[in-house]
Design a protein around this motif. Sequence first.
Motif, short mmCIF file in Angstrom:
data_model
loop_
_atom_site.label_atom_id
_atom_site.label_comp_id
_atom_site.label_asym_id
_atom_site.label_seq_id
_atom_site.Cartn_x
_atom_site.Cartn_y
_atom_site.Cartn_z
N ASP A 7 -1.43 64.01 -8.70
CA ASP A 7 -0.40 63.28 -7.89
C ASP A 7 0.83 63.51 -8.55
O ASP A 7 1.60 63.81 -7.93
CB ASP A 7 -0.81 61.88 -7.58
CG ASP A 7 -2.07 61.66 -6.59
OD1 ASP A 7 -2.49 62.48 -5.95
OD2 ASP A 7 -2.67 60.62 -6.73
N LYS A 10 2.11 66.92 -7.72
CA LYS A 10 2.45 67.08 -6.48
C LYS A 10 3.93 66.81 -6.24
O LYS A 10 4.67 67.32 -5.72
CB LYS A 10 1.55 66.27 -5.42
CG LYS A 10 0.16 66.93 -5.23
CD LYS A 10 -0.76 65.96 -4.42
CE LYS A 10 -2.10 66.30 -4.26
NZ LYS A 10 -2.84 65.59 -3.47
N ASP A 11 4.16 65.73 -6.72
CA ASP A 11 5.53 64.97 -6.60
C ASP A 11 6.32 65.97 -7.43
O ASP A 11 7.49 66.11 -6.99
CB ASP A 11 5.58 63.47 -7.16
CG ASP A 11 4.93 62.51 -6.61
OD1 ASP A 11 4.78 62.91 -5.02
OD2 ASP A 11 4.24 61.66 -6.96
N HIS A 41 3.33 59.30 -5.33
CA HIS A 41 1.90 59.00 -5.33
C HIS A 41 1.54 57.72 -6.27
O HIS A 41 0.23 57.56 -6.13
CB HIS A 41 1.20 60.24 -5.39
CG HIS A 41 1.11 61.24 -4.40
ND1 HIS A 41 2.33 62.27 -4.36
CD2 HIS A 41 0.15 61.83 -3.66
CE1 HIS A 41 2.24 63.11 -3.12
NE2 HIS A 41 0.93 62.82 -2.97
N ARG A 75 8.21 64.02 4.97
CA ARG A 75 7.39 63.52 3.84
C ARG A 75 5.98 63.02 4.36
O ARG A 75 5.09 63.12 3.92
CB ARG A 75 8.16 62.56 3.16
CG ARG A 75 7.61 62.19 1.97
CD ARG A 75 7.12 62.92 0.71
NE ARG A 75 6.81 62.13 -0.34
CZ ARG A 75 6.13 62.81 -1.51
NH1 ARG A 75 6.07 64.06 -1.45
NH2 ARG A 75 6.07 62.08 -2.51
N THR A 79 1.61 63.72 4.64
CA THR A 79 0.73 63.05 3.75
C THR A 79 -0.58 62.53 4.49
O THR A 79 -0.46 62.20 5.65
CB THR A 79 1.54 61.86 3.23
OG1 THR A 79 0.76 61.17 1.95
CG2 THR A 79 1.81 60.63 4.11
N ASN A 81 -2.18 60.33 2.27
CA ASN A 81 -2.23 59.48 0.83
C ASN A 81 -1.99 58.09 1.35
O ASN A 81 -0.64 57.87 1.66
CB ASN A 81 -1.68 59.93 -0.45
CG ASN A 81 -1.71 59.22 -1.51
OD1 ASN A 81 -1.14 58.18 -1.56
ND2 ASN A 81 -2.43 59.58 -2.56
N VAL A 84 1.61 56.92 -0.56
CA VAL A 84 2.74 57.72 -0.37
C VAL A 84 3.21 57.30 1.41
O VAL A 84 4.25 56.91 1.67
CB VAL A 84 2.76 59.08 -0.05
CG1 VAL A 84 3.90 59.80 0.56
CG2 VAL A 84 2.35 59.86 -1.35
#
Length: 307
Positions: A7, A10-11, A41, A75, A79, A81, A84
Amino acid sequence: MLKRASDALKDASSLFIVNWTPRSPYRNPDIEAAIIKATSHDNSRIDYSSAQRIFAWIRVSSHYIRPILSALSTRMAKTRNWTVALKGLMLLHGILSCRVPAVQKIGPLPFDFSNFKDWNPNSCHHEAFVRAYYTYLHKKVSFMYQQDEKTGSLRKGIIQKPKQSPLMNNLGLLQNLQCLLDMLLEIKPRREKLMNVLVLEAMDCIVIEIYDIYSRICNGIASVLIRLYSIEKTEAVTAFSVLQKAAAQADVLSRYIELCRVFGVAKASESPKIVHIHKDDIHALEHIIYKVSNQQITDRSIIFTRG
């Protein structure tokens, strides 16, 4: 541990790409970077400084609202998730709470979480929390936009609907606020073990919102009760419905706040006492409706007899 590292990567990748994005009328790398940081995340912490930067931009100029909403929408659309998604909703909630006129004109939300699904099949309770929060914010944005449209029409002297009495307009507003309160009371964690820093922060936001709306409802009802013996039947019937609803909501709200206290929501422990509607006020409205109805029957009988 592996998931947390994935995670974080990813960010970091998203931030790297944004840093190389050329600035244009439609893209602002600084805004996009702040959005990514504010909706990271990491479910163990919240980047308050990035969120505050975003709110500060909005307060400085309304021109920042569209690029901020565009970056947030992009964003959120990508996602799956829940962390997020929930951070994005909290950020949006903060944007809607910025007291600037342009926020009232946002209109429909630029993303849809009504059927939100997390990639992890074990996150169904968090999914439900996200969907309930989204449903409320979606309704709130629509309500704010409608109120702004009505205010704008009044300023321009445009009559869009048959004229209603000021009291009926106020009662209509109270019914809309009660609808919002119902949606707020649906936002709650289903299990105590699901509570973490992020969910607790979200619940703090919800409890603050609940008390803001409930206080507006109570103040509106107080202004109606002042005019209790000078209102007409149609107004009395609507007011009776509003008071009945408020009495029921007060009971539900009391149980909701108690549940929040059990879960450890800080703002619930600081919350003021719930104001309940007196049964005498409801009975008084019942009496007015009964009295006016009988009077109208008597008047029609007299007219028919004379005819």
